[in-house]
Design a protein around this motif. Sequence first.
Motif, PDB file in Angstrom:
ATOM      1  N   MET A 148       0.857  -1.198   0.000  1.00 25.43           N
ATOM      2  CA  MET A 148       0.000   0.000   0.000  1.00 25.43           C
ATOM      3  C   MET A 148       0.890   1.245   0.000  1.00 25.43           C
ATOM      4  O   MET A 148       1.813   1.356   0.808  1.00 25.43           O
ATOM      5  N   SER A 149       0.608   2.143  -0.882  1.00 25.29           N
ATOM      6  CA  SER A 149       1.438   3.338  -1.019  1.00 25.29           C
ATOM      7  C   SER A 149       1.159   4.339   0.109  1.00 25.29           C
ATOM      8  O   SER A 149       0.205   4.175   0.878  1.00 25.29           O
ATOM      9  N   LYS A 150       1.957   5.380   0.163  1.00 29.17           N
ATOM     10  CA  LYS A 150       1.749   6.424   1.163  1.00 29.17           C
ATOM     11  C   LYS A 150       0.378   7.063   0.998  1.00 29.17           C
ATOM     12  O   LYS A 150      -0.303   7.397   1.962  1.00 29.17           O
ATOM     13  N   LEU A 151       0.044   7.243  -0.280  1.00 27.07           N
ATOM     14  CA  LEU A 151      -1.255   7.868  -0.571  1.00 27.07           C
ATOM     15  C   LEU A 151      -2.399   7.017  -0.035  1.00 27.07           C
ATOM     16  O   LEU A 151      -3.311   7.509   0.627  1.00 27.07           O
ATOM     17  N   ASP A 152      -2.267   5.690  -0.285  1.00 22.27           N
ATOM     18  CA  ASP A 152      -3.307   4.771   0.195  1.00 22.27           C
ATOM     19  C   ASP A 152      -3.404   4.813   1.721  1.00 22.27           C
ATOM     20  O   ASP A 152      -4.494   4.897   2.287  1.00 22.27           O
ATOM     21  N   HIS A 212      -2.424   7.129   3.759  1.00 27.39           N
ATOM     22  CA  HIS A 212      -2.914   8.416   4.257  1.00 27.39           C
ATOM     23  C   HIS A 212      -4.436   8.493   4.106  1.00 27.39           C
ATOM     24  O   HIS A 212      -5.150   8.924   5.036  1.00 27.39           O
ATOM     25  N   PHE A 213      -4.910   8.053   2.966  1.00 25.71           N
ATOM     26  CA  PHE A 213      -6.363   8.083   2.730  1.00 25.71           C
ATOM     27  C   PHE A 213      -7.076   7.206   3.758  1.00 25.71           C
ATOM     28  O   PHE A 213      -8.083   7.602   4.336  1.00 25.71           O
ATOM     29  N   LYS A 214      -6.546   6.031   3.970  1.00 19.83           N
ATOM     30  CA  LYS A 214      -7.206   5.100   4.885  1.00 19.83           C
ATOM     31  C   LYS A 214      -7.230   5.658   6.312  1.00 19.83           C
ATOM     32  O   LYS A 214      -8.264   5.610   6.997  1.00 19.83           O
ATOM     33  N   MET A 237      -7.098   8.682   7.266  1.00 22.03           N
ATOM     34  CA  MET A 237      -7.941   9.875   7.408  1.00 22.03           C
ATOM     35  C   MET A 237      -9.438   9.545   7.360  1.00 22.03           C
ATOM     36  O   MET A 237     -10.257  10.198   7.996  1.00 22.03           O
ATOM     37  N   ILE A 238      -9.766   8.547   6.581  1.00 18.03           N
ATOM     38  CA  ILE A 238     -11.182   8.313   6.270  1.00 18.03           C
ATOM     39  C   ILE A 238     -11.815   7.211   7.114  1.00 18.03           C
ATOM     40  O   ILE A 238     -12.990   7.293   7.480  1.00 18.03           O
ATOM     41  N   SER A 239     -11.041   6.192   7.459  1.00 18.76           N
ATOM     42  CA  SER A 239     -11.673   4.988   8.013  1.00 18.76           C
ATOM     43  C   SER A 239     -12.455   5.255   9.297  1.00 18.76           C
ATOM     44  O   SER A 239     -13.465   4.607   9.557  1.00 18.76           O
ATOM     45  N   ASP A 240     -12.005   6.196  10.120  1.00 16.47           N
ATOM     46  CA  ASP A 240     -12.742   6.480  11.357  1.00 16.47           C
ATOM     47  C   ASP A 240     -13.458   7.822  11.315  1.00 16.47           C
ATOM     48  O   ASP A 240     -13.863   8.345  12.359  1.00 16.47           O
ATOM     49  N   HIS A 241     -13.596   8.350  10.139  1.00 14.33           N
ATOM     50  CA  HIS A 241     -14.246   9.654   9.994  1.00 14.33           C
ATOM     51  C   HIS A 241     -15.754   9.526  10.298  1.00 14.33           C
ATOM     52  O   HIS A 241     -16.387   8.544   9.938  1.00 14.33           O
TER      53      HIS A 241
END
Lengths: 186, 443
Positions: free
Chosen positions: B1-5, B7-9, B11-15
Amino acid sequence: MSPLMVNSSSVYELIQECLANNRTAQRQLFEIYAPKMIIVCRRYVRLDTEAEDVMQEAFVKIFRNLKSFNFEGSFEGWVRKIMINTSLKYISKKHFQNESTTLSEVNEESVEPEILYKLNEEDIMDLIRSLPDGYRHVFNMYIIEGYSHKEIASMLGIEESTSRSQLVKARRILQDKIINLQKIAI
Amino acid sequence: MSKLDQHFKSMISDHSGSVPDDMWSKIEKELYPEKSKRPIFWILLVAWLMAISATLYYFLKTDQNEAGNQVSALNLEAFKPKVVAEFTESKIQNTTKIEENKELRNQPALISKTRTQVTKRELSQVGTSINSVSIQDGVTNKELVEFTTDSKEFLKEIVNLPMPKLNSINSYKEEYYLMKMARRSNKNRTECPSFSKEVAGVMLDLYYSSEFGLRSFGIQNGNDAVNEYMQLREKTESSLYSFSAGLRVAIMLPINAGLKTGFNYSQINEKFTYEDPNSRQVKYIKVIKYIYENGMVVDQVEQYDTIEVAGQANIKVYNKYRSLDIPLLLSYEWAGKHGFYFSGNGGILMNFGFNQKGTILSDSTHDPINISSSNPNREEIFETSLGVSLYASLGMYFNLNEHFDLMVEPNIRYNMNSFTKSSYPLSQKYVVPGLLTGLRIKF
């Protein structure tokens, strides 16, 4: 109350109360998970109003089928899976047309980490929701939920290879959009 | 999984996001669809109409029998020989004379004697040929018993009444008329308690009842966590003077019992008081700027702004719970003395309309919320129908004249069903004692 603030034993107690048709407990359970699950639905369904409809339908399913939860794994995971399945079912009913998009050749490394970390949750949500449907679903399921390509292929009724290629394309689109944001910021 | 992936995860998974306020109520409606109360209401309504029809039919049938010329057998055992003998002893001779002079009955000269003659003739029949007596008109056995046992008093009344027609002397129908007139007459009423009230008939009661709603909260769904909320509601809401008003038709049968039904409007009043120490009042400000040129105002610009002022808000709201009901009461009435008579009533009130107005504390936020039925954004807390309530009363009536009686009726009403929906954490029931006052119109 966030799901992080309730431990699994108190959730299990709530579930037992819900199974006894205690409406107050059902409402408490809803209030614990709804804020998080609305985001899950919004990631899959494009419009907010549709996401709300999907979540409502999913919670009805959850309470009607609560007895099928075996009290072994994570209840949140179980709830989340129902949210995703309901979202996908809703999307498949709507017969989304394939959306085409132009992909530019962008190297992932060209995305500056600074701009990446400046993005808040809402920005990221907007980026994900701007993806074409198929790419968005695969990205959500693989990156955020952690499903394998095999599981995604099974759930979406596509080939594993399609799932992989859509993920790649989704990444490229996101990188493209972030670079554009970067340019605007400069 | 890349840095982008990653970071997205992360930030979003517990939003978390905001959920529409009405979503739970929508889910609840799907999980627990409200059973239509209409069928029950219609069944009750049909039962009510059938009861009314049956009562009216019985009453009218009885009335027709009384007015007809059918011969009904007299229960001779009901007569008290002592009374009959006592009376006939002194009057039998005159009666015999009348019997002998039948030809004179229809002559005008006998008008002045008619009132006594009618009664004497009957009494003579009872006294002289008791085994074969029958009454021509439809006077009921009970009334005849009363007639005979109170014959002296009855005669005292009857001699003072006007006689409608001379040629009806022969008819027991007129005798019955006289008897009824005597009952309705105020004369000698205190001397004749058993005739102080019309036993059977149709009457209309118009009333107003002063009441006080005694509220009780209960925890629904068995959750003790709402105890604190229940205490807050008890603390912030207090009972006030309440009332009911309405009309009801009383259909009383000759057996002194009958049915009362009509329409009843009830309003339970309460006061909601709440002190909000963290209130913020929004004030709207209008700023007018004048543009001067050479000391003269040449133009003006208006600006609008708002400011918030922090402070304590004292909220006082008068809550109203209004209901429309159909009373269905069984009643028993009995005569008293000096123009008074009494009744005992019991039965149900069938609710066919309920609404509320005012403010209470929210069960989720404990902040004041508007519960008014007219508020489209209200939380679904209260029922739209209360079902069946129990009602009991003891009435006292005073005869004013032939057509009107005054009534006073201490009463109590119990709402069997909660005012609140089952999805709401608390049940809200009332016991409502009251004092009904009103006017009875006799037909």
